[in-house]
Design a protein around this motif. Structure first.
Motif, PDB file in Angstrom:
ATOM      1  N   LYS A 176       0.853  -1.187   0.000  1.00  0.00           N
ATOM      2  CA  LYS A 176       0.000   0.000   0.000  1.00  0.00           C
ATOM      3  C   LYS A 176       0.886   1.233   0.000  1.00  0.00           C
ATOM      4  O   LYS A 176       1.976   1.216   0.553  1.00  0.00           O
ATOM      5  CB  LYS A 176      -0.913   0.017   1.223  1.00  0.00           C
ATOM      6  CG  LYS A 176      -1.893  -1.157   1.237  1.00  0.00           C
ATOM      7  CD  LYS A 176      -2.839  -1.083   2.414  1.00  0.00           C
ATOM      8  CE  LYS A 176      -3.750  -2.304   2.351  1.00  0.00           C
ATOM      9  NZ  LYS A 176      -5.126  -1.978   2.588  1.00  0.00           N
ATOM     10  N   ILE A 177       0.405   2.285  -0.639  1.00  0.00           N
ATOM     11  CA  ILE A 177       1.142   3.544  -0.681  1.00  0.00           C
ATOM     12  C   ILE A 177       0.460   4.522   0.261  1.00  0.00           C
ATOM     13  O   ILE A 177      -0.729   4.817   0.118  1.00  0.00           O
ATOM     14  CB  ILE A 177       1.183   4.122  -2.110  1.00  0.00           C
ATOM     15  CG1 ILE A 177       1.896   3.140  -3.043  1.00  0.00           C
ATOM     16  CG2 ILE A 177       1.884   5.480  -2.115  1.00  0.00           C
ATOM     17  CD1 ILE A 177       1.825   3.535  -4.509  1.00  0.00           C
ATOM     18  N   SER A 178       1.222   5.020   1.214  1.00  0.00           N
ATOM     19  CA  SER A 178       0.694   5.994   2.171  1.00  0.00           C
ATOM     20  C   SER A 178       0.910   7.404   1.632  1.00  0.00           C
ATOM     21  O   SER A 178       1.652   7.608   0.662  1.00  0.00           O
ATOM     22  CB  SER A 178       1.414   5.852   3.516  1.00  0.00           C
ATOM     23  OG  SER A 178       2.778   6.250   3.370  1.00  0.00           O
ATOM     24  N   ALA A 179       0.287   8.364   2.286  1.00  0.00           N
ATOM     25  CA  ALA A 179       0.446   9.761   1.883  1.00  0.00           C
ATOM     26  C   ALA A 179       1.908  10.176   1.997  1.00  0.00           C
ATOM     27  O   ALA A 179       2.428  10.886   1.126  1.00  0.00           O
ATOM     28  CB  ALA A 179      -0.450  10.658   2.734  1.00  0.00           C
ATOM     29  N   GLU A 210      -1.546  17.711   0.421  1.00  0.00           N
ATOM     30  CA  GLU A 210      -1.879  17.436  -0.983  1.00  0.00           C
ATOM     31  C   GLU A 210      -1.840  15.939  -1.255  1.00  0.00           C
ATOM     32  O   GLU A 210      -2.702  15.405  -1.969  1.00  0.00           O
ATOM     33  CB  GLU A 210      -0.910  18.162  -1.916  1.00  0.00           C
ATOM     34  CG  GLU A 210      -1.085  19.669  -1.921  1.00  0.00           C
ATOM     35  CD  GLU A 210       0.045  20.403  -2.637  1.00  0.00           C
ATOM     36  OE1 GLU A 210      -0.235  21.509  -3.145  1.00  0.00           O
ATOM     37  OE2 GLU A 210       1.183  19.888  -2.699  1.00  0.00           O
ATOM     38  N   ALA A 211      -0.861  15.257  -0.683  1.00  0.00           N
ATOM     39  CA  ALA A 211      -0.754  13.804  -0.860  1.00  0.00           C
ATOM     40  C   ALA A 211      -1.952  13.105  -0.230  1.00  0.00           C
ATOM     41  O   ALA A 211      -2.513  12.172  -0.813  1.00  0.00           O
ATOM     42  CB  ALA A 211       0.550  13.292  -0.261  1.00  0.00           C
ATOM     43  N   GLU A 212      -2.358  13.554   0.956  1.00  0.00           N
ATOM     44  CA  GLU A 212      -3.525  12.963   1.620  1.00  0.00           C
ATOM     45  C   GLU A 212      -4.787  13.183   0.783  1.00  0.00           C
ATOM     46  O   GLU A 212      -5.617  12.282   0.641  1.00  0.00           O
ATOM     47  CB  GLU A 212      -3.689  13.555   3.019  1.00  0.00           C
ATOM     48  CG  GLU A 212      -2.637  13.062   3.996  1.00  0.00           C
ATOM     49  CD  GLU A 212      -2.635  13.826   5.319  1.00  0.00           C
ATOM     50  OE1 GLU A 212      -3.253  14.924   5.416  1.00  0.00           O
ATOM     51  OE2 GLU A 212      -1.980  13.330   6.259  1.00  0.00           O
ATOM     52  N   ALA A 213      -4.924  14.384   0.220  1.00  0.00           N
ATOM     53  CA  ALA A 213      -6.097  14.685  -0.613  1.00  0.00           C
ATOM     54  C   ALA A 213      -6.098  13.816  -1.874  1.00  0.00           C
ATOM     55  O   ALA A 213      -7.148  13.317  -2.290  1.00  0.00           O
ATOM     56  CB  ALA A 213      -6.116  16.166  -0.984  1.00  0.00           C
ATOM     57  N   ALA A 214      -4.919  13.629  -2.469  1.00  0.00           N
ATOM     58  CA  ALA A 214      -4.826  12.788  -3.668  1.00  0.00           C
ATOM     59  C   ALA A 214      -5.221  11.360  -3.334  1.00  0.00           C
ATOM     60  O   ALA A 214      -5.982  10.718  -4.067  1.00  0.00           O
ATOM     61  CB  ALA A 214      -3.410  12.838  -4.239  1.00  0.00           C
ATOM     62  N   LEU A 215      -4.723  10.851  -2.222  1.00  0.00           N
ATOM     63  CA  LEU A 215      -5.054   9.483  -1.837  1.00  0.00           C
ATOM     64  C   LEU A 215      -6.535   9.337  -1.534  1.00  0.00           C
ATOM     65  O   LEU A 215      -7.150   8.337  -1.893  1.00  0.00           O
ATOM     66  CB  LEU A 215      -4.230   9.053  -0.620  1.00  0.00           C
ATOM     67  CG  LEU A 215      -2.765   8.731  -0.874  1.00  0.00           C
ATOM     68  CD1 LEU A 215      -2.100   8.236   0.400  1.00  0.00           C
ATOM     69  CD2 LEU A 215      -2.590   7.721  -1.978  1.00  0.00           C
ATOM     70  N   GLU A 216      -7.101  10.332  -0.889  1.00  0.00           N
ATOM     71  CA  GLU A 216      -8.526  10.266  -0.554  1.00  0.00           C
ATOM     72  C   GLU A 216      -9.383  10.149  -1.809  1.00  0.00           C
ATOM     73  O   GLU A 216     -10.348   9.392  -1.844  1.00  0.00           O
ATOM     74  CB  GLU A 216      -8.925  11.508   0.250  1.00  0.00           C
ATOM     75  CG  GLU A 216     -10.356  11.467   0.727  1.00  0.00           C
ATOM     76  CD  GLU A 216     -10.722  12.676   1.570  1.00  0.00           C
ATOM     77  OE1 GLU A 216     -11.883  13.109   1.487  1.00  0.00           O
ATOM     78  OE2 GLU A 216      -9.853  13.183   2.309  1.00  0.00           O
ATOM     79  N   SER A 217      -8.986  10.868  -2.863  1.00  0.00           N
ATOM     80  CA  SER A 217      -9.781  10.827  -4.087  1.00  0.00           C
ATOM     81  C   SER A 217      -9.582   9.527  -4.869  1.00  0.00           C
ATOM     82  O   SER A 217     -10.435   9.150  -5.660  1.00  0.00           O
ATOM     83  CB  SER A 217      -9.454  12.027  -4.976  1.00  0.00           C
ATOM     84  OG  SER A 217      -8.137  11.917  -5.488  1.00  0.00           O
ATOM     85  N   ASP A 256      -9.400   3.236   3.303  1.00  0.00           N
ATOM     86  CA  ASP A 256      -8.423   3.050   4.378  1.00  0.00           C
ATOM     87  C   ASP A 256      -7.325   4.113   4.377  1.00  0.00           C
ATOM     88  O   ASP A 256      -6.411   4.079   5.189  1.00  0.00           O
ATOM     89  CB  ASP A 256      -7.802   1.649   4.328  1.00  0.00           C
ATOM     90  CG  ASP A 256      -6.958   1.390   3.093  1.00  0.00           C
ATOM     91  OD1 ASP A 256      -6.892   2.268   2.200  1.00  0.00           O
ATOM     92  OD2 ASP A 256      -6.354   0.293   3.004  1.00  0.00           O
ATOM     93  N   GLY A 257      -7.406   5.081   3.438  1.00  0.00           N
ATOM     94  CA  GLY A 257      -6.419   6.152   3.382  1.00  0.00           C
ATOM     95  C   GLY A 257      -5.126   5.752   2.707  1.00  0.00           C
ATOM     96  O   GLY A 257      -4.149   6.498   2.751  1.00  0.00           O
ATOM     97  N   LEU A 258      -5.116   4.584   2.105  1.00  0.00           N
ATOM     98  CA  LEU A 258      -3.920   4.074   1.437  1.00  0.00           C
ATOM     99  C   LEU A 258      -4.258   3.683   0.003  1.00  0.00           C
ATOM    100  O   LEU A 258      -5.383   3.289  -0.303  1.00  0.00           O
ATOM    101  CB  LEU A 258      -3.371   2.857   2.191  1.00  0.00           C
ATOM    102  CG  LEU A 258      -2.995   3.095   3.655  1.00  0.00           C
ATOM    103  CD1 LEU A 258      -2.762   1.767   4.368  1.00  0.00           C
ATOM    104  CD2 LEU A 258      -1.772   3.990   3.772  1.00  0.00           C
TER     105      LEU A 258
END
Length: 142
Positions: A27-30, A44-51, A57-59
């Motif tokens: 899995k790739i985390s933010a 920005e990384a968290e937002a990209a992962l969320e979309s 699971d955020g990953l």
């Protein structure tokens, strides 16, 4: 697409995914994403992962990456088709008519009569209106 091509694409996706998956957990985390994208903030990384995250699971999992890449490729193909459609649809009516098809084929060195162009269009004219709209053109080209 041939089976060998599909396998090769999947191998490439896995290779890219493993490059981003620093800890090898599948899995790739933010923070892993941020570490590989210069100038990207953690937010920005968290937002990209969320979309992109399909299971919430955020990953990012391999399947999420595949859907992203294939979605971008599909969007590029559609944009290319829109440009091609505009070349054939030069009457300003939003569709390819036998006359506009004839004109474009002549420019390409393919001499056809209007009747031949009518027959060509009829093969992909799904709604029977005698012209090709973009959706019908897309079916013809794909």
């Amino acid at each position: 697409m041939a089976n060998d091509e599909m396998i090769e694409k999947h191998v490439q996706y896995e290779r890219v995914f493993k490059h981003f998956d620093d800890n090898g957990d599948g899995k790739i985390s933010a923070s892993e994403l941020q570490g590989h994208c210069d100038g990207m903030t953690l937010e920005e990384a968290e937002a990209a992962l969320e979309s992109l995250d399909s299971d919430g699971d955020g990953l990012l999992e391999l399947g999420d990456l595949v859907r992203l890449v294939e979605g971008v490729e599909e969007e590029e193909r559609i944009n290319d088709l829109k440009e091609a459609f505009k070349m054939y649809e030069n009457d300003g009516c939003g569709c390819i008519t036998p006359k506009s098809l004839n004109r474009m084929l002549s420019r390409l060195g393919e001499s056809r009569s209007i009747d031949e162009c009518t027959v060509m269009i009829s093969q992909f004219d799904l709604n029977g209106d005698g012209v090709l709209n973009f959706d019908e053109f897309k079916v013809m080209m794909l």
